[in-house]
Enzyme design. Structure first.
Site: not given
Length: 319
Positions: A138, A159, A177, A243
């Site tokens: 997915h 997405k 998808d 980070r």
């Protein structure tokens, strides 16, 4: 078990049908190709009958030195119910004993003008791709600056909208998808869309759009290598995120480990630009440039310089 018909093999590997045109629906279930040399000596203890049997100059030349009855016996034994087809390379005339045995067993004989090595390579490449195990994931697959990026995350996180923005910025959509993934070799994964979803993108509030129709053929690809996984994660206050780029997260798909970046999603973040930057940084890392490592090296150098005790002369010069 996945299979490919002999007809599909003929249509995709530059082969032609010598005999058995009515039997091209026979299934091929393995990408391994057999060259029956030992079988022509009468040794059938380990005969891989489920494979395509490829005969080249070596096999056919040896067969000419056998007695007709002996050769007919061996050819008949080679024609098993699960044998998909015989292939004769180098524009060689198939032995008449093989033609008789194959016709009786309803097994097609294919031929090619190419040499044996080229025929073997063409068939193996095609069958390995078609018969490779597949996994449905997915997500959304796009190609950004030549880097195959698989975007994953919970439903509704954005997405498809991010993929649409990337397409508008000149990148290409492969699948939305559902992404069908198969392993091409020891280090490479290939992703493509299911046929029914090819070129389509679902945007909530708009519906399904055809990317190729709206943006042109340059906005889509049928398949691409998966180089990088970007997982979109809903931003949570207090949750720690990488980070400095020192993380080394990977996701294993089949036998291949793919680098994964977790990107926190919150209002105001331009995900398309972030993914573009991630793709460019991935390419830079692949070429040997790593900004995080360079920063760490320079920082450690500064710390080392300041931690070393100064000589009296250096101390006076400092004053």
């Amino acid at each position: 078990m996945r299979s490919v018909s002999v007809k599909e093999l003929v249509d995709n590997t530059h082969l032609s049908v010598f005999s058995g045109a009515d039997d091209l629906d026979r299934p091929i279930t393995t990408s391994d190709i057999s060259r029956p040399g030992l079988e022509l000596t009468g040794y059938f203890a380990y005969y891989p009958s489920e494979r395509i049997q490829l005969l080249g100059i070596t096999e056919t030349s040896f067969a000419k030195h056998l007695e007709e009855a002996e050769l007919q016996e061996y050819m008949t034994k080679m024609c098993q119910p699960d044998t998909p087809a015989f292939v004769v390379s180098t524009d060689i005339e198939p032995p008449i004993e093989l033609v008789k045995a194959a016709k009786a067993a309803h097994i097609p004989i294919l031929e090619s003008k190419l040499n044996t090595s080229r025929v073997l390579s063409n068939m193996t490449d095609y069958l390995e791709e078609k018969l490779a195990p597949r996994q449905s994931i997915h997500g959304v697959l796009v190609e950004v600056y030549g880097v195959g990026v698989l975007i994953t995350g919970d439903s509704g996180i954005g997405k498809s909208e991010t993929a649409l923005e990337l397409v508008k910025r000149g990148h290409r959509l492969i699948a939305d998808d559902r992404v069908e993934v198969h392993q091409q070799d020891e280090q490479e994964l290939i992703g493509q869309a299911p046929q029914i979803l090819s070129h389509l993108l679902e945007i909530r509030g708009i519906g399904i759009i055809d990317v190729m129709t709206l943006f042109g053929t340059g906005a889509v690809r049928s398949e691409t290598r998966i180089d990088l996984i970007i997982h979109l994660d809903v931003w949570e206050k207090g949750k720690k995120y990488d980070r400095l780029g020192t993380g080394n997260a990977h996701q294993q798909i089949f036998d291949v480990e793919v680098k994964q970046l977790d990107i926190p999603v919150k209002p105001g973040r331009n995900l398309a630009i972030i993914i573009e930057t991630a793709a460019m940084n991935f390419r830079a890392n692949s070429m040997g440039y790593n900004a995080t490592k360079m920063f760490d090296d320079e920082l450690n150098g500064l710390i080392k310089d300041h931690s070393q005790p100064q000589s009296p002369q250096q101390h006076d010069e400092g004053q």
